[in-house]
Design a protein around this motif. Structure first.
Motif, PDB file in Angstrom:
ATOM      1  N   LEU A 198     -56.724  66.261 -69.226  1.00 55.94           N
ATOM      2  CA  LEU A 198     -58.048  66.837 -69.027  1.00 55.94           C
ATOM      3  C   LEU A 198     -58.901  66.675 -70.281  1.00 55.94           C
ATOM      4  CD1 LEU A 198     -56.935  70.214 -67.375  1.00 55.94           C
ATOM      5  CD2 LEU A 198     -58.115  68.342 -66.194  1.00 55.94           C
ATOM      6  N   VAL A 199     -60.195  66.454 -70.091  1.00 58.29           N
ATOM      7  CA  VAL A 199     -61.141  66.324 -71.201  1.00 58.29           C
ATOM      8  C   VAL A 199     -62.304  67.278 -70.965  1.00 58.29           C
ATOM      9  CG1 VAL A 199     -62.664  64.801 -72.491  1.00 58.29           C
ATOM     10  CG2 VAL A 199     -60.561  63.891 -71.467  1.00 58.29           C
ATOM     11  N   PHE A 200     -62.597  68.106 -71.962  1.00 60.78           N
ATOM     12  CA  PHE A 200     -63.762  68.987 -71.933  1.00 60.78           C
ATOM     13  C   PHE A 200     -64.600  68.675 -73.172  1.00 60.78           C
ATOM     14  CE2 PHE A 200     -60.126  71.123 -70.071  1.00 60.78           C
ATOM     15  CZ  PHE A 200     -60.604  71.564 -68.846  1.00 60.78           C
ATOM     16  N   LEU A 203     -68.173  77.082 -71.156  1.00 57.37           N
ATOM     17  CA  LEU A 203     -66.975  76.302 -71.446  1.00 57.37           C
ATOM     18  C   LEU A 203     -65.760  77.213 -71.557  1.00 57.37           C
ATOM     19  CD1 LEU A 203     -65.297  73.862 -72.426  1.00 57.37           C
ATOM     20  CD2 LEU A 203     -66.283  74.211 -74.705  1.00 57.37           C
ATOM     21  N   ILE A 204     -65.892  78.306 -72.318  1.00 55.96           N
ATOM     22  CA  ILE A 204     -64.773  79.237 -72.494  1.00 55.96           C
ATOM     23  C   ILE A 204     -64.349  79.833 -71.157  1.00 55.96           C
ATOM     24  CG2 ILE A 204     -64.122  81.465 -73.491  1.00 55.96           C
ATOM     25  CD1 ILE A 204     -65.860  80.710 -75.933  1.00 55.96           C
ATOM     26  N   ALA A 205     -65.327  80.238 -70.360  1.00 57.39           N
ATOM     27  CA  ALA A 205     -65.018  80.823 -69.050  1.00 57.39           C
ATOM     28  C   ALA A 205     -64.284  79.826 -68.159  1.00 57.39           C
ATOM     29  CB  ALA A 205     -66.307  81.295 -68.377  1.00 57.39           C
ATOM     30  N   HIS A 206     -64.730  78.565 -68.190  1.00 54.76           N
ATOM     31  CA  HIS A 206     -64.080  77.531 -67.372  1.00 54.76           C
ATOM     32  C   HIS A 206     -62.643  77.287 -67.840  1.00 54.76           C
ATOM     33  CE1 HIS A 206     -64.066  74.061 -64.638  1.00 54.76           C
ATOM     34  NE2 HIS A 206     -63.371  73.440 -65.581  1.00 54.76           N
ATOM     35  N   LEU A 207     -62.435  77.233 -69.149  1.00 53.37           N
ATOM     36  CA  LEU A 207     -61.089  77.018 -69.682  1.00 53.37           C
ATOM     37  C   LEU A 207     -60.162  78.160 -69.294  1.00 53.37           C
ATOM     38  CD1 LEU A 207     -62.009  75.708 -73.254  1.00 53.37           C
ATOM     39  CD2 LEU A 207     -60.847  74.393 -71.476  1.00 53.37           C
ATOM     40  N   LYS A 208     -60.627  79.377 -69.416  1.00 54.02           N
ATOM     41  CA  LYS A 208     -59.793  80.543 -69.092  1.00 54.02           C
ATOM     42  C   LYS A 208     -59.457  80.588 -67.599  1.00 54.02           C
ATOM     43  CE  LYS A 208     -61.105  84.427 -70.996  1.00 54.02           C
ATOM     44  NZ  LYS A 208     -62.008  85.486 -71.497  1.00 54.02           N
ATOM     45  N   ALA A 209     -60.337  80.000 -66.779  1.00 54.34           N
ATOM     46  CA  ALA A 209     -60.085  79.980 -65.336  1.00 54.34           C
ATOM     47  C   ALA A 209     -59.257  78.781 -64.905  1.00 54.34           C
ATOM     48  CB  ALA A 209     -61.416  79.982 -64.582  1.00 54.34           C
ATOM     49  N   THR A 210     -59.129  77.787 -65.790  1.00 54.00           N
ATOM     50  CA  THR A 210     -58.495  76.513 -65.427  1.00 54.00           C
ATOM     51  C   THR A 210     -57.117  76.328 -66.045  1.00 54.00           C
ATOM     52  OG1 THR A 210     -60.688  75.491 -65.291  1.00 54.00           O
ATOM     53  CG2 THR A 210     -58.799  74.005 -65.443  1.00 54.00           C
ATOM     54  N   ALA A 260     -60.852  82.255 -78.483  1.00 54.73           N
ATOM     55  CA  ALA A 260     -60.893  82.847 -77.141  1.00 54.73           C
ATOM     56  C   ALA A 260     -59.617  82.523 -76.369  1.00 54.73           C
ATOM     57  CB  ALA A 260     -62.118  82.351 -76.384  1.00 54.73           C
ATOM     58  N   LEU A 261     -59.155  81.278 -76.471  1.00 59.76           N
ATOM     59  CA  LEU A 261     -57.930  80.890 -75.765  1.00 59.76           C
ATOM     60  C   LEU A 261     -56.705  81.585 -76.361  1.00 59.76           C
ATOM     61  CD1 LEU A 261     -58.534  77.046 -75.339  1.00 59.76           C
ATOM     62  CD2 LEU A 261     -58.548  78.782 -73.536  1.00 59.76           C
ATOM     63  N   ILE A 262     -56.743  81.849 -77.671  1.00 62.50           N
ATOM     64  CA  ILE A 262     -55.602  82.476 -78.329  1.00 62.50           C
ATOM     65  C   ILE A 262     -55.576  83.984 -78.100  1.00 62.50           C
ATOM     66  CG2 ILE A 262     -54.603  83.000 -80.609  1.00 62.50           C
ATOM     67  CD1 ILE A 262     -55.857  80.227 -81.468  1.00 62.50           C
ATOM     68  N   ASN A 263     -56.729  84.619 -78.175  1.00 63.46           N
ATOM     69  CA  ASN A 263     -56.774  86.082 -78.203  1.00 63.46           C
ATOM     70  C   ASN A 263     -57.103  86.746 -76.867  1.00 63.46           C
ATOM     71  OD1 ASN A 263     -56.275  86.107 -81.033  1.00 63.46           O
ATOM     72  ND2 ASN A 263     -58.437  85.642 -81.397  1.00 63.46           N
ATOM     73  N   LEU A 282     -55.658  84.464 -69.998  1.00 55.39           N
ATOM     74  CA  LEU A 282     -56.094  83.489 -69.028  1.00 55.39           C
ATOM     75  C   LEU A 282     -56.108  84.129 -67.638  1.00 55.39           C
ATOM     76  CD1 LEU A 282     -53.859  80.482 -70.203  1.00 55.39           C
ATOM     77  CD2 LEU A 282     -56.248  80.935 -70.842  1.00 55.39           C
ATOM     78  N   GLN A 283     -56.841  83.511 -66.748  1.00 59.05           N
ATOM     79  CA  GLN A 283     -56.912  84.074 -65.383  1.00 59.05           C
ATOM     80  C   GLN A 283     -55.742  83.633 -64.527  1.00 59.05           C
ATOM     81  OE1 GLN A 283     -60.761  83.438 -63.564  1.00 59.05           O
ATOM     82  NE2 GLN A 283     -61.854  83.929 -65.450  1.00 59.05           N
TER      83      GLN A 283
END
Length: 469
Positions: free
Chosen positions: A395-397, A428-435, A458-461, A464-465
């Motif tokens: 995946l690429v963001f 972007l952060i919201a999409h990553l946490k949902a994906t 954000a990804l560390i602390n 994730l959904q």
């Protein structure tokens, strides 16, 4: 640095305002008036938006043992004062004199990519055997380098000084101050293309490090790129009459190159021509860090560090933050935080490091804008996209207007559902946490100005959904 006010005046070419202050003891130097340290000498510097002279009186009142004062700034405040023609020049001259008096050997390190990592490696290796002092953070310019030297304990045996630049003749000045015994050039990349216009000019700027190299000193440089040899051969290149050369890199034409590289859970294991059958281990990922290790090992061999201590030094190296830090999130996801800086060379090296990892369900890269690349910036971003393939990652963001060109280029090899471009960081952060899931690994890399550490944090602390049993 511990000297009397009179000794400091002599060292920097200044004059004491009052003779009665000559025996006053000074314990160090500082330039930031907000960080007054009792017993230190305050050196006021003048910039485009500030003038430290305006705060000199406050610093004396807060406990500074004395101040420098530039002659063209009117009457100095009452107190212990050294008068100088130029405070910045005086600071630099003071540091050069202190370094000479200390007798410490100097290792100077520059390069488009990897200079801070290599500095940290050299420090870890040499610290096993010597009393070593190194550049902290990004104190690697015309102000930071003198302050690094003046902060050096008096019993230091080897000073490791990182040298940065944004244009020509900057490293030349740093090399004049430091007069290195060993100079290291990690590589010549594309960083500062905006200011310098070509890789040839970047090479000339980096090779300025040899202008201050001591006679019979050692130059250690990446030999994979012929630019360094070409610039060294140019009549205009300032260099000592006699100096030794040692090259490292991937090519077998170098004095040292890897003969084997293996990824493992905690980093990399490698062998090289100089190591023979002996394998070394580093707690870092990526082939580029193996190459950095070869440069650091060359420095260690020059100073006679034992094989056992070289093993220990590399195995225990600790890097300055946000340079491919491998971090675990609260949900279990693995994040490669490399958000400190970026250039095309460094971006490709980080993608290769991600590609070499095993044991993850998916590999994803969050890539932001690479800044200061000049007129070809869009093309260079698109080339990074072309470099991305399903064999390297899943995946690429992208984040930022320039990085939309990475997404555009990635579509040459990657399926459309695997490439996502964002202009809004929160989205972007919201999409990553949902994906993303706890079984994934995510590389986060961009130039410092993009502040992509906010995505990594954000990804560390934050949770994730998607949870995985």
């Amino acid at each position: 640095m511990k000297r009397t006010l009179y000794q400091i005046a002599q060292m920097c070419g200044g004059t004491l305002l009052r003779d009665q202050d000559s025996e006053l003891n000074i314990n160090g130097v500082y330039t930031d008036s907000r960080k007054t340290v009792e017993g230190r000498l305050f050196v006021p510097l003048a910039g485009e938006r500030f003038d430290g002279h305006e705060y000199a009186a406050e610093c004396l009142a807060a406990g500074a043992a004395g101040i420098m004062w530039q002659n063209d700034h009117g009457t100095p405040p009452e107190g212990p004062v050294i008068l100088v023609e130029d405070t910045l020049l005086a600071l630099q001259e003071l540091s050069a004199a202190y370094l000479r008096e200390s007798g410490a050997s100097v290792v100077a390190i520059t390069g488009s990519n990897g200079k801070t990592t290599t500095k940290d490696m050299v420090y870890s290796l040499l610290s096993t055997t010597f009393k070593v002092h190194k550049t902290q953070g990004n104190f690697n310019n015309h102000i930071g380098l003198p302050l690094t030297i003046l902060d050096m304990p008096q019993d230091t045996q080897i000073a490791i000084l990182e040298m940065g630049m944004s244009g020509r003749h900057e490293i030349e000045r740093l090399a004049e101050i430091a007069r290195p015994d060993v100079a290291v050039i990690t590589n010549i990349g594309e960083a500062h293309l905006l200011q310098l216009g070509s890789r040839e000019e970047i090479a000339r700027a980096k090779l300025e490090i040899v202008s201050g190299l001591k006679n019979d000193g050692l130059l250690i440089y990446n030999g994979d790129d012929s630019l360094a040899d070409r610039v060294l051969a140019e009549p205009s290149t300032k260099k000592p009459k006699e100096f030794k050369r040692f090259t490292f890199g991937m090519n077998q034409t170098n004095n040292d190159f890897p003969t084997g590289i293996t990824n493992h859970a905690g980093g990399m294991i490698f062998t090289s021509v100089s190591l023979g059958e002996e394998a070394m281990q580093i707690p870092l990922i990526g082939q580029h860090n193996v190459i950095n290790s070869l440069a650091a090992l060359a420095v260690a061999r020059h100073y006679g560090v034992s094989h056992d201590d070289m093993h220990k030094g590399l195995a225990e190296v600790k890097l300055t933050g946000m340079r491919i830090e491998v971090m675990k999130g609260v949900s279990g996801i693995t994040v490669l935080n490399d958000a400190y800086n970026a250039s095309p060379t460094a971006m490709k090296a980080a993608v290769d490091a991600l590609s070499g990892l095993a044991g993850y369900e998916r590999k994803a890269a969050v890539l932001g804008d690479m800044l200061e690349l000049g007129p070809r910036e869009e093309e260079l971003h698109e080339e990074i996209g072309h470099y991305l393939t399903p064999a390297k990652l899943d995946l690429v963001f992208t984040y930022g207007s320039l990085s939309s060109n990475i997404a555009k280029g990635a579509l040459r090899n990657m399926p459309s559902h695997a490439v996502h471009a964002f202009e809004d960081k929160a989205a972007l952060i919201a999409h990553l946490k949902a994906t993303m899931t706890p079984r994934d690994v995510v590389l986060v890399k961009a130039s410092r100005g993009m502040k992509l550490e906010e995505v990594a944090n954000a990804l560390i602390n934050e949770p994730l959904q998607i949870e995985v049993d």
